[in-house]
Design an enzyme around this catalytic site. Structure first.
Site, mmCIF file in Angstrom:
data_model
loop_
_atom_site.group_PDB
_atom_site.id
_atom_site.type_symbol
_atom_site.label_atom_id
_atom_site.label_comp_id
_atom_site.label_asym_id
_atom_site.label_seq_id
_atom_site.Cartn_x
_atom_site.Cartn_y
_atom_site.Cartn_z
ATOM 1 N N GLN A 1 0.827 -1.207 0.000
ATOM 2 C CA GLN A 1 0.000 0.000 0.000
ATOM 3 C C GLN A 1 0.866 1.262 0.000
ATOM 4 O O GLN A 1 1.879 1.326 0.678
ATOM 5 C CB GLN A 1 -0.891 -0.010 1.245
ATOM 6 C CG GLN A 1 -2.148 0.808 1.100
ATOM 7 C CD GLN A 1 -3.236 0.395 2.083
ATOM 8 O OE1 GLN A 1 -3.235 -0.727 2.553
ATOM 9 N NE2 GLN A 1 -4.152 1.275 2.378
ATOM 10 N N SER B 1 4.098 -6.508 2.827
ATOM 11 C CA SER B 1 2.743 -6.420 3.382
ATOM 12 C C SER B 1 1.718 -6.965 2.388
ATOM 13 O O SER B 1 1.735 -8.146 2.051
ATOM 14 C CB SER B 1 2.448 -4.974 3.798
ATOM 15 O OG SER B 1 1.226 -4.868 4.481
ATOM 16 N N LEU B 2 0.840 -6.110 1.877
ATOM 17 C CA LEU B 2 -0.133 -6.513 0.849
ATOM 18 C C LEU B 2 0.550 -7.261 -0.299
ATOM 19 O O LEU B 2 0.014 -8.214 -0.866
ATOM 20 C CB LEU B 2 -0.829 -5.261 0.313
ATOM 21 C CG LEU B 2 -1.435 -5.345 -1.095
ATOM 22 C CD1 LEU B 2 -2.710 -6.149 -1.057
ATOM 23 C CD2 LEU B 2 -1.690 -3.965 -1.661
ATOM 24 N N ARG C 1 -9.343 -8.693 2.965
ATOM 25 C CA ARG C 1 -8.338 -8.083 3.852
ATOM 26 C C ARG C 1 -8.546 -6.575 3.939
ATOM 27 O O ARG C 1 -8.532 -5.989 5.022
ATOM 28 C CB ARG C 1 -6.952 -8.404 3.291
ATOM 29 C CG ARG C 1 -5.770 -7.815 4.071
ATOM 30 C CD ARG C 1 -4.485 -8.175 3.324
ATOM 31 N NE ARG C 1 -3.272 -7.919 4.099
ATOM 32 C CZ ARG C 1 -2.545 -6.828 4.009
ATOM 33 N NH1 ARG C 1 -2.915 -5.851 3.188
ATOM 34 N NH2 ARG C 1 -1.445 -6.681 4.726
ATOM 35 N N HIS D 1 -0.353 -3.718 11.012
ATOM 36 C CA HIS D 1 0.696 -4.584 11.564
ATOM 37 C C HIS D 1 0.940 -4.317 13.049
ATOM 38 O O HIS D 1 2.077 -4.212 13.501
ATOM 39 C CB HIS D 1 1.984 -4.456 10.748
ATOM 40 C CG HIS D 1 1.782 -4.800 9.303
ATOM 41 N ND1 HIS D 1 1.551 -6.088 8.872
ATOM 42 C CD2 HIS D 1 1.706 -4.013 8.196
ATOM 43 C CE1 HIS D 1 1.361 -6.072 7.555
ATOM 44 N NE2 HIS D 1 1.435 -4.832 7.131
ATOM 45 N N GLN E 1 0.311 -12.128 9.716
ATOM 46 C CA GLN E 1 0.913 -10.905 9.152
ATOM 47 C C GLN E 1 0.212 -9.613 9.572
ATOM 48 O O GLN E 1 0.856 -8.589 9.805
ATOM 49 C CB GLN E 1 0.933 -11.015 7.621
ATOM 50 C CG GLN E 1 1.820 -10.008 6.934
ATOM 51 C CD GLN E 1 1.210 -9.502 5.635
ATOM 52 O OE1 GLN E 1 0.119 -8.963 5.622
ATOM 53 N NE2 GLN E 1 1.933 -9.699 4.545
#
Length: 293
Positions: A10, A89-90, A114, A196, A245
């Site tokens: 992101q 991440s993503l 998500r 996170h 995650q």
């Protein structure tokens, strides 16, 4: 000589992303059109000609970046021969689909689930993130632990660059303490919430149900995951790490270091922007980095 493909998270989005792909590749056009049907709204219109505000919505940003990255990998055809993949991440979802651990359709559905779960968690728990520059990891961790509110390291991006997550008050206090400790900068970020971190627990619970009910396969190469930082190929382990995650830090620095230790010499970033290329160069100047958009 091993080639690693990496996928952004992101923040990499921009208006017009993926448009060239759509117009130049019949396969890309088919996949983008399919995505509009799966999502139930015209995401391509927002990607190609929306506004920055449109693209900043988490429910748009995450599938948009995923689509750009994965479709780019698929259009490379036989040229796409990864020795390893990873995503920030993503981007981990993009890395898993590109490596064949997840189907395109399932990957997109999970990314959208998500995004919605994270959006909900952000609204339930007003919270934020901040970038800390030029302070050792250990010092950042120590200051986070000293604060009464929830404040944790969220992204280990490269040496000297950590993003922290937490409550509004906690992050404000942390930024003051980081500057006092010698940080060059302690910048609150314009994000919807504390990604996170433990404040994403409700999103983790929601997403875990979707992940558990999705079929995963053994990938064609090792996928280096944010939570463990090592190459994984066991579908059950991959699922477990994906669930963890959302409330765990993205250990990007450590993942890249492990990929290099395992022989990666050439990193290619697939997707919008060039953030990961910059981070990898700061982690280790000896490797080759390039990108495709």
């Amino acid at each position: 000589m091993k080639k690693a493909y990496v996928f952004p998270g992101q923040g990499a989005q921009f208006v017009g992303m993926g448009k060239d792909l759509y117009e130049s590749s019949p396969l890309a056009k088919e996949m983008f059109d399919n995505a509009n049907e799966i999502l139930g709204f015209n995401i391509t219109e927002l990607m190609f000609s929306g506004t920055d505000e449109d693209l900043k919505q988490t429910k748009v940003t995450q599938p948009a970046i995923f689509l750009h990255s994965v479709i780019l990998a698929k259009t490379l055809g036989d040229e796409f021969k990864p020795d390893m993949t990873a995503g920030h991440s993503l981007g981990e979802f993009s890395a898993l689909v590109a490596a064949g651990a997840l189907s395109f359709e399932d990957g997109l559905k999970l990314v959208y689930a998500r995004a919605l779960a994270m959006q909900k968690a952000c609204e339930a728990n007003p919270s934020t993130m901040a970038a800390i520059l030029a302070l050792p990891d250990e010092k950042v961790e120590e200051i986070c632990k000293s604060i009464d509110d929830v404040v944790v390291p969220a992204n280990y991006n490269c040496p000297g660059q950590i993003v922290i997550s937490g409550t509004m008050n906690g992050i404000e206090r942390a930024c003051e303490l980081m500057k006092e400790a010698g940080a060059k900068r302690a910048l609150p970020l314009k994000v919807g919430g504390a990604f996170h971190s433990p404040l994403m627990e409700s999103a983790r619970v929601e997403l875990s149900e979707a992940i558990e009910s999705t079929s995963f396969s053994k990938p064609i190469c090792l996928v280096y995951q944010n939570v463990t930082t090592v190459g994984e190929s066991d579908p059950e382990v991959i699922k477990k790490n994906l669930i963890a995650q959302l409330t765990s830090p993205v250990k990007w620095t450590q993942s890249v270091q492990n990929m290099i230790a395992d022989g990666a010499t050439d990193f290619v970033e697939l997707g919008p922007g060039s953030v990961l290329q910059g981070l990898i160069s700061k982690i280790d100047k000896s490797v080759t980095v390039s990108g495709k958009q």
